[in-house]
Design a protein around this motif. Structure first.
Motif: not given
Ligand code: UDP
Length: 373
Positions: A331-341
């Motif tokens: 969920d936290l990663a979703r807030t980062k528009g410039n990174m895809t895990f």
């Protein structure tokens, strides 16, 4: 665009290649190790002159023609159907996954066909209508004795968890057999890259718009220099364990040279409660070269903290706490528009190689489409 890919394993290589090929911009691929190919790295050993898989056996298999065709652009294949034996505490070796021969050897039976095998299992299985964990799942197919013998101790040393604590999916990777088929996988496409995984990945990364920088760890300062980052590092590590560390299992590899290897299959599984799960004779894989006893590698599962923070297997449990913790990171990663895990550690999924390729192709496609290309 300037694009960064963290990790030069299958996930990173597929994404880098797709971005480069679709002219999305310049792609920099970094890896903290001194080689590409991630855990599929299969160098030629300096001592034996033969190929081995540095991070444990990787056998390619898939039911996806699209994945197989995609990789076939970068490699030819040596036909190979993986075969494994389980070695029981007394030393008897029998086929794994369990098949009719396994039961005949183990119980001294003479089950002649599929229906006799089904009848026999019907007599020993436990009638659990809806298994909720790996133990109940196996009890419902094989009964207690076979479950304990072939899966219980192996799973405990592999994962540090009891079968009853683990989801069904971990053991459901293995097919259930009623016939005599010995192969480990049932997939339509199976084989080993003709020259090895390393040349395959090198070929994927050999593109004028891709630059590979080895021995380079990800640093948050890099984010500002790129339009987008595709990141295969452990997601919990990236977020500095904000919600606590995610559990992973690791493996130490013990290499032995010039010892005898008395099996005609390349990998044997130890079902006892000793420290080893598997041993592999590299020469018995096609394309590796050498003779069976030249180079044998034993695997010792351990916590990743005991192995230089090498995270190999995401651990999921029946009570679901790692899954819930991962969800917080996701969920936290979703807030980062410039990174895809991406990949096993970025997405916290026990992926096989073909699944990583399929998933990475779809991530790249989505990115390319959303960028209007
Ligand atoms: N397993 C087992 N005994 C075996 C082989 C597998 O108990 O002889 C269980 C174990 O929990 C293992 C899981 O099945 O982790 C999946 O096995 P697989 O061979 O797919 O593991 P991998 O090759 O990914 O390590």
């Amino acid at each position: 665009m300037k694009l960064l890919v963290v990790g030069a394993g299958f996930a990173g290589a597929v994404i880098a290649r797709e971005l480069a090929q679709h002219e999305m911009g310049s792609v920099v691929v970094i890896d903290r190790r001194d080689h590409v190919a991630g855990n599929a790295f299969d160098p030629v050993h300096a001592r034996t002159g033969a190929r081995y898989h540095k991070y444990g056996p990787h056998i390619f298999h898939t039911n996806s023609r699209a994945v197989f065709d995609y990789l076939s652009q970068f490699t030819q294949w040596l036909p190979y159907h993986h075969v494994v034996n389980a070695v029981l505490p007394g030393g008897t070796a029998s086929p794994m996954p369990i098949n009719r021969d396994t039961l005949n050897i183990h119980f001294g039976l003479n089950l002649a066909d599929e229906s006799e095998m089904r009848d026999f299992l019907q007599g020993i299985r436990e009638p659990i209508a809806q298994p909720t964990n790996a133990e109940e799942h196996l009890f419902s197919i094989y009964g207690r004795e076979l479950t304990d013998l072939f899966f219980g101790r192996y799973t405990f040393k592999m994962w540090g968890l009891k079968l009853a604590e683990m989801p069904i999916s971990v053991v459901a990777r293995l097919p259930v057999r009623y016939g005599n088929e010995a192969q480990y996988f049932d997939d339509e496409f199976q084989g080993m890259p003709r020259e090895g995984y390393l040349p395959l990945i090198e070929k994927m990364l050999a593109h004028e718009r891709i630059e590979v920088r080895l021995g380079t760890a990800f640093d948050k300062a890099m984010e500002d220099q790129y339009s987008h980052v595709f990141n295969s590092m452990p997601i919990d590590e990236y977020f500095e364990n904000r919600f606590g560390p995610l559990p992973y299992r690791s493996i130490k590899f013990e290499h032995r040279f010039d010892e005898s290897f008395d099996y005609d299959v390349p990998t044997v599984n130890f079902t006892d409660s000793g420290e080893y799960t598997r041993k592999t004779s590299w020469a018995l894989y096609p394309g590796c070269g050498g003779s069976p006893g030249d180079h044998v590698t034993y695997e010792i599962p351990c916590s990743y903290e005991d192995n230089n923070f090498e995270r190999y297997y995401p651990i999921k449990t029946i009570d679901g706490w790692p899954q819930r913790r991962y969800k917080q990171y996701e969920d936290l990663a979703r807030t980062k528009g410039n990174m895809t895990f991406i990949g096993r550690c970025g997405q916290y999924i026990y992926y096989d190689m073909h699944q990583v390729v399929a998933n990475s192709l779809s991530i790249a496609k989505k990115f390319i489409e959303s960028s209007g290309s």
